[in-house]
Scaffold this motif. Structure first.
Motif, PDB file in Angstrom:
ATOM      1  N   THR A   1      -0.704  12.929  66.619  1.00  0.00           N
ATOM      2  CA  THR A   1       0.687  12.945  67.061  1.00  0.00           C
ATOM      3  C   THR A   1       0.917  14.135  67.979  1.00  0.00           C
ATOM      4  O   THR A   1       0.140  15.086  68.003  1.00  0.00           O
ATOM      5  CB  THR A   1       1.652  13.051  65.865  1.00  0.00           C
ATOM      6  N   GLY A   2       2.024  14.068  68.681  1.00  0.00           N
ATOM      7  CA  GLY A   2       2.375  15.180  69.544  1.00  0.00           C
ATOM      8  C   GLY A   2       2.628  16.451  68.764  1.00  0.00           C
ATOM      9  O   GLY A   2       2.251  17.543  69.199  1.00  0.00           O
ATOM     10  N   ASP A   3       3.269  16.323  67.596  1.00  0.00           N
ATOM     11  CA  ASP A   3       3.546  17.509  66.776  1.00  0.00           C
ATOM     12  C   ASP A   3       2.253  18.207  66.380  1.00  0.00           C
ATOM     13  O   ASP A   3       2.180  19.445  66.403  1.00  0.00           O
ATOM     14  CB  ASP A   3       4.347  17.126  65.529  1.00  0.00           C
ATOM     15  N   GLU A   4       1.235  17.443  66.004  1.00  0.00           N
ATOM     16  CA  GLU A   4      -0.063  18.043  65.669  1.00  0.00           C
ATOM     17  C   GLU A   4      -0.665  18.742  66.883  1.00  0.00           C
ATOM     18  O   GLU A   4      -1.192  19.852  66.780  1.00  0.00           O
ATOM     19  CB  GLU A   4      -1.043  16.979  65.167  1.00  0.00           C
ATOM     20  N   ALA A   5      -0.587  18.086  68.038  1.00  0.00           N
ATOM     21  CA  ALA A   5      -1.167  18.646  69.260  1.00  0.00           C
ATOM     22  C   ALA A   5      -0.428  19.916  69.674  1.00  0.00           C
ATOM     23  O   ALA A   5      -1.058  20.925  70.013  1.00  0.00           O
ATOM     24  CB  ALA A   5      -1.129  17.624  70.390  1.00  0.00           C
ATOM     25  N   TYR A   6       0.901  19.883  69.645  1.00  0.00           N
ATOM     26  CA  TYR A   6       1.672  21.058  70.060  1.00  0.00           C
ATOM     27  C   TYR A   6       1.401  22.242  69.146  1.00  0.00           C
ATOM     28  O   TYR A   6       1.256  23.373  69.604  1.00  0.00           O
ATOM     29  CB  TYR A   6       3.171  20.743  70.084  1.00  0.00           C
ATOM     30  N   THR A   7       1.330  21.981  67.834  1.00  0.00           N
ATOM     31  CA  THR A   7       1.055  23.059  66.885  1.00  0.00           C
ATOM     32  C   THR A   7      -0.321  23.665  67.144  1.00  0.00           C
ATOM     33  O   THR A   7      -0.489  24.888  67.170  1.00  0.00           O
ATOM     34  CB  THR A   7       1.157  22.537  65.438  1.00  0.00           C
ATOM     35  N   ALA A   8      -1.327  22.810  67.348  1.00  0.00           N
ATOM     36  CA  ALA A   8      -2.686  23.300  67.607  1.00  0.00           C
ATOM     37  C   ALA A   8      -2.754  24.069  68.925  1.00  0.00           C
ATOM     38  O   ALA A   8      -3.424  25.105  69.021  1.00  0.00           O
ATOM     39  CB  ALA A   8      -3.669  22.139  67.614  1.00  0.00           C
ATOM     40  N   MET A   9      -2.053  23.579  69.932  1.00  0.00           N
ATOM     41  CA  MET A   9      -2.058  24.264  71.226  1.00  0.00           C
ATOM     42  C   MET A   9      -1.397  25.637  71.121  1.00  0.00           C
ATOM     43  O   MET A   9      -1.906  26.622  71.654  1.00  0.00           O
ATOM     44  CB  MET A   9      -1.347  23.395  72.276  1.00  0.00           C
ATOM     45  N   CYS A  10      -0.270  25.711  70.409  1.00  0.00           N
ATOM     46  CA  CYS A  10       0.411  27.005  70.248  1.00  0.00           C
ATOM     47  C   CYS A  10      -0.435  27.972  69.421  1.00  0.00           C
ATOM     48  O   CYS A  10      -0.457  29.172  69.709  1.00  0.00           O
ATOM     49  CB  CYS A  10       1.796  26.805  69.633  1.00  0.00           C
ATOM     50  N   ARG A  11      -1.145  27.450  68.416  1.00  0.00           N
ATOM     51  CA  ARG A  11      -2.052  28.308  67.641  1.00  0.00           C
ATOM     52  C   ARG A  11      -3.157  28.864  68.535  1.00  0.00           C
ATOM     53  O   ARG A  11      -3.524  30.035  68.430  1.00  0.00           O
ATOM     54  CB  ARG A  11      -2.665  27.539  66.471  1.00  0.00           C
ATOM     55  N   ALA A  12      -3.685  28.020  69.408  1.00  0.00           N
ATOM     56  CA  ALA A  12      -4.737  28.477  70.330  1.00  0.00           C
ATOM     57  C   ALA A  12      -4.192  29.522  71.299  1.00  0.00           C
ATOM     58  O   ALA A  12      -4.858  30.514  71.600  1.00  0.00           O
ATOM     59  CB  ALA A  12      -5.316  27.291  71.094  1.00  0.00           C
ATOM     60  N   ILE A  13      -2.971  29.319  71.793  1.00  0.00           N
ATOM     61  CA  ILE A  13      -2.354  30.309  72.694  1.00  0.00           C
ATOM     62  C   ILE A  13      -2.140  31.619  71.940  1.00  0.00           C
ATOM     63  O   ILE A  13      -2.408  32.708  72.462  1.00  0.00           O
ATOM     64  CB  ILE A  13      -1.024  29.767  73.267  1.00  0.00           C
ATOM     65  N   VAL A  73      10.352  21.735  72.351  1.00  0.00           N
ATOM     66  CA  VAL A  73       8.894  21.875  72.480  1.00  0.00           C
ATOM     67  C   VAL A  73       8.554  22.807  73.636  1.00  0.00           C
ATOM     68  O   VAL A  73       7.688  23.682  73.521  1.00  0.00           O
ATOM     69  CB  VAL A  73       8.227  20.494  72.662  1.00  0.00           C
ATOM     70  N   GLY A  74       9.247  22.643  74.751  1.00  0.00           N
ATOM     71  CA  GLY A  74       9.023  23.534  75.884  1.00  0.00           C
ATOM     72  C   GLY A  74       9.342  24.977  75.532  1.00  0.00           C
ATOM     73  O   GLY A  74       8.613  25.902  75.913  1.00  0.00           O
ATOM     74  N   ALA A  75      10.425  25.193  74.767  1.00  0.00           N
ATOM     75  CA  ALA A  75      10.782  26.554  74.344  1.00  0.00           C
ATOM     76  C   ALA A  75       9.713  27.136  73.429  1.00  0.00           C
ATOM     77  O   ALA A  75       9.422  28.338  73.486  1.00  0.00           O
ATOM     78  CB  ALA A  75      12.137  26.538  73.639  1.00  0.00           C
ATOM     79  N   LEU A  76       9.117  26.292  72.596  1.00  0.00           N
ATOM     80  CA  LEU A  76       8.028  26.744  71.716  1.00  0.00           C
ATOM     81  C   LEU A  76       6.841  27.251  72.541  1.00  0.00           C
ATOM     82  O   LEU A  76       6.276  28.306  72.258  1.00  0.00           O
ATOM     83  CB  LEU A  76       7.604  25.581  70.805  1.00  0.00           C
ATOM     84  N   PHE A  77       6.488  26.509  73.592  1.00  0.00           N
ATOM     85  CA  PHE A  77       5.385  26.930  74.457  1.00  0.00           C
ATOM     86  C   PHE A  77       5.754  28.188  75.242  1.00  0.00           C
ATOM     87  O   PHE A  77       4.923  29.082  75.405  1.00  0.00           O
ATOM     88  CB  PHE A  77       4.988  25.804  75.413  1.00  0.00           C
ATOM     89  N   VAL A  78       6.982  28.260  75.738  1.00  0.00           N
ATOM     90  CA  VAL A  78       7.409  29.446  76.475  1.00  0.00           C
ATOM     91  C   VAL A  78       7.325  30.675  75.581  1.00  0.00           C
ATOM     92  O   VAL A  78       6.867  31.743  76.010  1.00  0.00           O
ATOM     93  CB  VAL A  78       8.838  29.250  77.034  1.00  0.00           C
ATOM     94  N   GLN A  79       7.733  30.532  74.320  1.00  0.00           N
ATOM     95  CA  GLN A  79       7.664  31.647  73.376  1.00  0.00           C
ATOM     96  C   GLN A  79       6.210  32.078  73.152  1.00  0.00           C
ATOM     97  O   GLN A  79       5.891  33.267  73.196  1.00  0.00           O
ATOM     98  CB  GLN A  79       8.313  31.245  72.041  1.00  0.00           C
ATOM     99  N   SER A  80       5.307  31.109  72.916  1.00  0.00           N
ATOM    100  CA  SER A  80       3.893  31.443  72.694  1.00  0.00           C
ATOM    101  C   SER A  80       3.271  32.077  73.929  1.00  0.00           C
ATOM    102  O   SER A  80       2.528  33.055  73.829  1.00  0.00           O
ATOM    103  CB  SER A  80       3.106  30.192  72.299  1.00  0.00           C
ATOM    104  N   LEU A  81       3.568  31.528  75.102  1.00  0.00           N
ATOM    105  CA  LEU A  81       3.017  32.082  76.342  1.00  0.00           C
ATOM    106  C   LEU A  81       3.577  33.479  76.614  1.00  0.00           C
ATOM    107  O   LEU A  81       2.856  34.369  77.060  1.00  0.00           O
ATOM    108  CB  LEU A  81       3.304  31.140  77.514  1.00  0.00           C
ATOM    109  N   GLY A  82       4.871  33.672  76.343  1.00  0.00           N
ATOM    110  CA  GLY A  82       5.475  34.988  76.520  1.00  0.00           C
ATOM    111  C   GLY A  82       4.854  36.032  75.602  1.00  0.00           C
ATOM    112  O   GLY A  82       4.598  37.166  76.015  1.00  0.00           O
ATOM    113  N   ASN A  83       4.595  35.648  74.347  1.00  0.00           N
ATOM    114  CA  ASN A  83       3.945  36.570  73.411  1.00  0.00           C
ATOM    115  C   ASN A  83       2.534  36.914  73.878  1.00  0.00           C
ATOM    116  O   ASN A  83       2.081  38.050  73.723  1.00  0.00           O
ATOM    117  CB  ASN A  83       3.902  35.976  72.007  1.00  0.00           C
ATOM    118  N   ALA A  84       1.838  35.922  74.460  1.00  0.00           N
ATOM    119  CA  ALA A  84       0.483  36.174  74.966  1.00  0.00           C
ATOM    120  C   ALA A  84       0.527  37.176  76.113  1.00  0.00           C
ATOM    121  O   ALA A  84      -0.314  38.084  76.191  1.00  0.00           O
ATOM    122  CB  ALA A  84      -0.162  34.864  75.410  1.00  0.00           C
TER     123      ALA A  84
END
Length: 189
Positions: A128-140, A159-170
């Motif tokens: 599912t997308g939720d599984e993929a997004y969680t795994a991608m954010c964990r990798a980031i 979902v986009g905000a979740l990625f922006v947050q992970s990328l910003g933290n990186a």
């Protein structure tokens, strides 16, 4: 001499443009691996000899190819043995794990890709997308040096905000972050 050039300038330009086109055509035929690319460049240079040869010299000659050729150069026997011991999946391991048929597929892949099959890789099927997004954010979040995110659609939603947050933290951790969003997909975002 100047009078001869002045009276025959159009002939000299024609000869110069044909010579440039001939050199460009020979180069395109001899160096382009894709027949369609070679045919296209030959057509450009035949239809517009002077301008076509200049455009080919600027955009048609692959200057990055040299780096690829040097990467494929043979290495010393010691370095090749060390690389083999470190990276290449042993045929006995493949034989035991997957059978003889996969050993032949490995050999074919190594020769075609010019990059050997390596051990230690895994594939996780995410349904599912939720599984993929969680795994991608964990990798980031676990990234130490760099993150390259390539995506078709990047929406301004939860979902986009979740990625922006992970990328910003990186970025705050000092990780190099690059994001590539498809030009067509961005129209839907």
């Amino acid at each position: 001499m100047l009078d001869a050039i002045a009276s025959h300038w159009s002939t000299l330009i024609l000869i110069l443009s044909l010579a440039m086109a001939a050199v460009g055509i020979v180069h395109a035929i001899m160096t382009k691996e894709d027949v369609r690319a070679a045919t296209g460049w030959v057509g450009v240079m035949l239809l517009s000899p002077f301008l076509g040869a200049i455009i080919y010299a600027i955009a048609g000659i692959n200057r990055i190819r040299r780096a690829t050729i040097s990467a494929m150069r043979p290495v010393s026997p010691e370095a090749a043995a060390a690389r083999h011991d470190r990276d290449v999946a042993l045929e006995a391991l493949i034989n035991a794990e997957f059978g003889q048929r996969f050993t032949g597929l490995k050999t074919l892949g190594d020769r075609v890709a010019r990059r050997p099959l390596t051990s230690g890789n895994t594939i996780a099927v995410l349904k599912t997308g939720d599984e993929a997004y969680t795994a991608m954010c964990r990798a980031i979040d676990a990234a130490q040096r760099s993150v390259l995110l390539e995506t078709y659609i990047f929406d301004n939603d939860a979902v986009g905000a979740l990625f922006v947050q992970s990328l910003g933290n990186a970025v705050k951790r000092g990780v190099t972050v690059r994001v590539l969003i498809d030009a067509v997909g961005v129209r839907y975002s």
